[in-house]
Design a protein around this motif. Structure first.
Motif, short mmCIF file in Angstrom:
data_model
loop_
_atom_site.label_atom_id
_atom_site.label_comp_id
_atom_site.label_asym_id
_atom_site.label_seq_id
_atom_site.Cartn_x
_atom_site.Cartn_y
_atom_site.Cartn_z
N TYR A 106 3.82 31.24 76.12
CA TYR A 106 3.19 32.33 76.86
C TYR A 106 1.68 32.34 76.66
O TYR A 106 0.92 32.48 77.63
CB TYR A 106 3.79 33.66 76.42
N ASP A 161 8.41 29.37 84.88
CA ASP A 161 9.42 29.88 83.96
C ASP A 161 9.61 31.39 84.10
O ASP A 161 10.72 31.90 84.13
CB ASP A 161 9.01 29.54 82.52
N LYS A 162 8.52 32.14 84.14
CA LYS A 162 8.58 33.61 84.23
C LYS A 162 7.59 34.09 85.29
O LYS A 162 6.62 33.40 85.61
CB LYS A 162 8.23 34.24 82.88
N TYR A 211 2.01 37.45 81.69
CA TYR A 211 0.80 36.64 81.57
C TYR A 211 -0.45 37.47 81.84
O TYR A 211 -1.47 37.30 81.16
CB TYR A 211 0.86 35.46 82.54
N THR A 230 8.58 38.48 76.89
CA THR A 230 8.63 39.44 77.99
C THR A 230 9.57 40.61 77.75
O THR A 230 9.55 41.58 78.53
CB THR A 230 9.09 38.73 79.28
N ASP A 231 10.38 40.58 76.70
CA ASP A 231 11.52 41.49 76.62
C ASP A 231 11.17 42.95 76.41
O ASP A 231 11.88 43.83 76.91
CB ASP A 231 12.48 41.00 75.53
N ASP A 242 8.12 41.15 85.91
CA ASP A 242 8.08 40.74 84.50
C ASP A 242 9.11 39.66 84.19
O ASP A 242 8.81 38.71 83.47
CB ASP A 242 8.33 41.95 83.61
N LYS A 243 10.32 39.78 84.72
CA LYS A 243 11.40 38.91 84.27
C LYS A 243 12.15 38.23 85.42
O LYS A 243 12.89 37.27 85.17
CB LYS A 243 12.39 39.73 83.45
N GLY A 244 12.03 38.73 86.63
CA GLY A 244 12.76 38.13 87.74
C GLY A 244 13.83 39.05 88.28
O GLY A 244 13.84 40.26 88.01
N PHE A 304 11.96 28.34 89.84
CA PHE A 304 12.05 29.71 89.33
C PHE A 304 13.44 30.30 89.55
O PHE A 304 14.08 30.78 88.61
CB PHE A 304 11.00 30.59 89.98
N HIS A 358 15.64 28.68 86.37
CA HIS A 358 15.46 29.75 85.38
C HIS A 358 16.29 31.01 85.67
O HIS A 358 16.23 31.96 84.88
CB HIS A 358 13.98 30.10 85.28
N ASN A 359 17.03 31.01 86.75
CA ASN A 359 17.92 32.14 87.02
C ASN A 359 19.36 31.67 87.26
O ASN A 359 20.25 31.99 86.48
CB ASN A 359 17.40 32.96 88.21
#
Length: 521
Positions: free
Chosen positions: A40, A65-66, A71, A138-139, A178-180, A239, A243-244
């Protein structure tokens, strides 16, 4: 939502001070760790260097990735405080404090001020929450935005005021930034299940729901639309695809894919409170005192917690932080129980707060240093020249070294064919391998070269990795070697059967003599 006593300003001030001390004090002593935090901060750093605040990038490559929000938080902190460890950990700590105040306010509105305070302190002193209040991931931002989505929806459901629905959709949009997609899918599932239980699905047809969804699309399109217009299918394939979809269907870390994984996460994450709550739960279970919740508030909290747990239990990839969003409702439900043991609970909370502060200045700096390349980066800056080749061998790629040193070690693999196998491929976990590579077979043994490895792979130097290597530095987790250039045979001295400066010659020399140069004094 009615409580015995409303939200008090002094409570908010107290929680603010409590949170800032617990999550921000000492952050300057915690370096960025591999393999997650460093990704990150390195991405944010390269975005700043490129002057591009839209497209995440790392090692000069676009990095899908995110989404963008975290960021941007890092970039804002770096611009405020400089590129420091404190700056990197600033916004996770800020959002952790916001989360405590949100928990207090929501629990107070649902039940009472005392339940609100107990729930917030219980949550704030839980091990997982304390950890994520410091972690550069990001959590914590996702936790706050998903919680805000569900809290706002419930406020709209109970009061009938449309503005809360709009607020819920706006918060969901921020969560998706933030996360998708999980930022909408997760609270959406909770809401759907709750309305089904309440037999109130007609609410979804309300005109304000349509307006709220339009607001949601407006929020997410601020980033997703320009990203698609700029990067097209590469963005969508990586993405959304890797990543999902891939993360949900193919386990990235199969060793974690066991049915009891998230049960262990719950026990550890809610320490020390789980040590009391779990026995109490089973005691009530054996006495047949448990029953389905009858009130709307309890139904909403139970569905919230269970839906999060079940969704991630069904996903192929399992991570410790995935079930984090269930901590808000569980903290409130557990807060009601611990309020019946108020004296013991406050003593335990104070004790945990003291332990966390002690750990912050004793244990945590050592642990993070062991997982960081900050010290190695300092040594590399001292040892390397502009034309020095820097390699990483036998270790997971240490992004923190690149972050702290502005150098980019190349990941050493046996052959160029292996490089092609490791390079990013669509719908494969190799899509995350965007670090620079180098092949052992292509090494220039006359070039100034520094190699970073761990102690387990030292014996490979001189055998699997050719050359004479001299140790020039080390840290708790890495050892640094410099290649000693070989001198080609000039015909003036006898060197029977030995080819100096070639693969065969190097191997012959190592098999017949010392495998490494003596350590530098």
């Amino acid at each position: 939502m009615r409580g015995e006593a409303g939200v008090k300003k002094k409570d908010i001030v107290g929680l603010l001070i409590f949170g800032l001390v617990l999550y921000m004090l000492g952050n300057w002593a915690l370096p960025m760790t591999d393999p997650v935090e460093s990704n990150y901060v390195e991405t944010a750093k390269e975005m700043m260097q490129a002057g591009d605040y839209l497209s995440p990038r790392i090692f000069g490559n676009y990095w899908y990735d995110k989404p963008i929000l975290f960021y941007l938080q890092l970039i804002a902190a770096f611009q405020l405080f400089g590129m420091t460890d404190f700056a990197a950990r600033f916004f996770p700590a800020v959002f952790a404090v916001i989360g405590l105040i949100m928990t207090y306010a929501f629990a107070t509105k649902l039940y009472s001020r005392r339940v609100g305070l107990m729930s917030a302190v219980l949550l704030g002193t839980s091990l997982e929450y304390w950890y994520l209040g410091h972690a550069v991931i990001t959590d914590m931002t996702l936790w706050v935005t998903v919680s805000a989505t569900l809290m706002s929806f419930y406020a709209g459901y109970e009061s009938g005021k449309a503005r809360y629905y709009y607020l819920a959709f706006a918060a969901a949009g921020v969560a998706v930034l933030d996360k998708g997609p999980i930022g909408l899918a997760l609270p959406g599932l909770v809401i759907l299940l709750f309305l089904s239980w309440q037999r109130c699905l007609a609410i979804l047809l309300d005109i304000h729901m349509l307006g709220g969804f339009a607001l949601f699309l407006g929020v997410v399109s601020l980033w997703y639309l320009p990203m698609y217009l700029l990067h097209g299918s590469d963005f969508l394939d990586t993405f959304l695809g890797v990543h999902n979809v891939l993360r949900a269907t193919v386990s990235e870390h199969p060793r974690n894919n066991v049915w009891y994984y998230y049960l262990l996460v719950f026990l550890a994450g809610f320490l020390p409170w789980s040590l009391v709550a779990v026995p109490a739960f089973f005691k009530r279970l054996f006495k047949r005192e448990l029953h389905l919740p009858m009130g709307e508030r309890e139904r909403f909290l139970v569905i919230w917690a269970l839906a999060v747990f079940i969704v991630f239990e069904c996903m192929a990839s399992k991570y410790m932080t995935y079930t984090f969003p269930y901590m808000m409702p569980l903290a409130i439900l557990m807060g009601k129980y611990f309020l019946a043991h108020e004296t013991m609970s406050w003593r335990l909370a104070k004790g945990m707060g003291i332990l966390y502060l002690i750990a912050m200045f004793t244990i945590l700096p050592v642990v993070t240093q062991d997982k960081s390349g900050r010290e190695v980066a300092r040594i590399l800056q001292q040892q390397s020249q502009a034309d020095t080749a820097i390699l990483a061998y036998g270790i997971r790629y240490p992004v923190s070294i690149a972050y702290y040193s502005d150098l980019r070690p190349k990941r050493l693999v046996p052959t160029t064919a292996d490089i092609e196998k490791e390079r990013p491929h669509k719908m494969s976990w190799t899509a995350t391998n965007i670090m620079p590579f180098a092949a052992i077979e292509d090494m220039d043994l006359q070039r100034d070269t520094i190699l970073v490895t761990d102690r387990e792979h030292i014996e490979d130097l001189g055998t699997k990795v050719p050359g004479f290597w001299q140790e020039v530095g080390s840290s708790s987790n890495y050892v640094i070697y410099r290649l000693q250039p070989t001198v080609p045979y000039d015909g003036h001295a006898e060197q029977p059967g030995r080819e100096t400066g070639t693969w065969r010659g190097i191997l012959e020399q190592y098999l017949s003599g010392n495998r490494k140069m003596p350590q530098a004094s």
